[in-house]
Design an enzyme around this catalytic site. Structure first.
Site, short mmCIF file in Angstrom:
data_model
loop_
_atom_site.label_atom_id
_atom_site.label_comp_id
_atom_site.label_asym_id
_atom_site.label_seq_id
_atom_site.Cartn_x
_atom_site.Cartn_y
_atom_site.Cartn_z
N ALA A 11 0.80 -1.23 0.00
CA ALA A 11 0.00 0.00 0.00
C ALA A 11 0.82 1.27 0.00
O ALA A 11 0.27 2.35 0.17
CB ALA A 11 -0.93 0.01 1.22
N TYR A 153 3.19 -13.60 -14.56
CA TYR A 153 2.24 -12.62 -14.01
C TYR A 153 0.81 -13.01 -14.38
O TYR A 153 -0.09 -12.96 -13.52
CB TYR A 153 2.58 -11.24 -14.57
CG TYR A 153 1.75 -10.10 -14.04
CD1 TYR A 153 2.01 -9.55 -12.79
CD2 TYR A 153 0.73 -9.54 -14.81
CE1 TYR A 153 1.27 -8.48 -12.31
CE2 TYR A 153 -0.01 -8.46 -14.34
CZ TYR A 153 0.26 -7.94 -13.10
OH TYR A 153 -0.47 -6.88 -12.63
N LYS A 157 -2.12 -13.88 -11.68
CA LYS A 157 -3.34 -13.07 -11.61
C LYS A 157 -4.57 -13.91 -11.94
O LYS A 157 -5.65 -13.70 -11.35
CB LYS A 157 -3.23 -11.87 -12.54
CG LYS A 157 -2.23 -10.81 -12.07
CD LYS A 157 -2.60 -10.27 -10.70
CE LYS A 157 -1.83 -9.01 -10.34
NZ LYS A 157 -2.16 -8.52 -8.98
#
Length: 245
Positions: A11, A153, A157
């Site tokens: 974050a 990736y 995902k």
């Protein structure tokens, strides 16, 4: 979101930062997770506090179970059990598959899927026991469509889709929900590294004819974290300007 506690992994920058700031501005207590960007994480905390919210910066490499458990203890000491977990932490190590090393494969899979496993299992009881627990994982349009040079990736995902849909079933009895958000190409530092000629080609495939903003994604996550989304679970919400039509 008043009185709710949210943990957002990864974050300190980009989409994760936008999500943390949106949730903080809406009144949530926010745990800003970071791995190495301590100054940026502290800036996020300051932004949230300036808006009237409460936040802490908490360091953990999501691939390390002990670090995640130590982060849980720190968050519990500050705010108590969490209500919302946003699995956002991620990396890329792009190369054509025929040239990809096993280390490049494993590293990306471990951050995206191993990290989601570690964080979700560590905070599972919190989410399950919350009056309105929310599990939200940030995936990508690449998980649906693939992308040249991103086999690792894309696989990671895409794996989040099945992960979240299974947990939606396992959390349903408690009334908690699990969903995915799948952004398209979004204006982050990652997109800034893409050459202009490639950006132009990508834009041609976006019906809305613009890249997404961090706010576009953060607003959807904020909705899924709110009480208004209580009857939505096991879904993948696309935020891609129509690329998947």
């Amino acid at each position: 979101m008043e009185g709710r506690t949210c943990l957002i992994t990864g974050a300190s920058k980009g989409i994760g930062r936008g999500i943390a700031e949106h949730l903080g501005e809406s009144g949530a207590n926010v745990a800003v997770n970071y791995r190495s960007s301590v100054e940026e994480a502290e800036e996020v905390v300051e932004t949230i506090e300036d808006s009237g919210g409460q936040a802490i910066a908490t360091r953990a490499d999501v691939t390390g179970r002990r670090e995640v458990e130590a982060m849980r203890d720190e968050i519990h000491d500050a705010f108590g059990p969490i209500d919302v977990l946003v699995n956002n932490a991620g990396i890329t190590q792009d190369t054509k598959f025929e040239e990809m090393t096993r280390e490049e494969w494993d590293t990306v899979i471990d951050v995206h899927l191993g990290g989601a496993f570690n964080c979700t299992q560590t905070f599972f009881d919190d989410i399950k026991q919350s009056e309105y627990g929310r599990l939200i994982s940030i995936s990508s349009i690449v998980g649906k469509q693939g992308n040249f040079g991103q086999a690792n990736y894309a696989a990671a995902k895409s794996g989040l889709f099945g992960f979240v849909r299974t947990l939606a079933l396992e959390l349903a009895e408690s009334g908690s929900t699990a969903n995915c958000v799948a952004p398209g190409f979004t204006e982050t530092s990652m997109l800034e590294t893409v050459p202009d000629r490639v950006r132009e080609v990508i834009l041609e495939d976006i019906p809305l004819n613009r890249f997404g903003s961090i706010d576009d994604v953060a607003c959807v996550v904020e909705f899924l974290a709110s009480e208004e989304s209580s009857y939505i679970t096991g879904e993948v919400l696309d935020v891609n300007g129509g690329m998947d039509l």
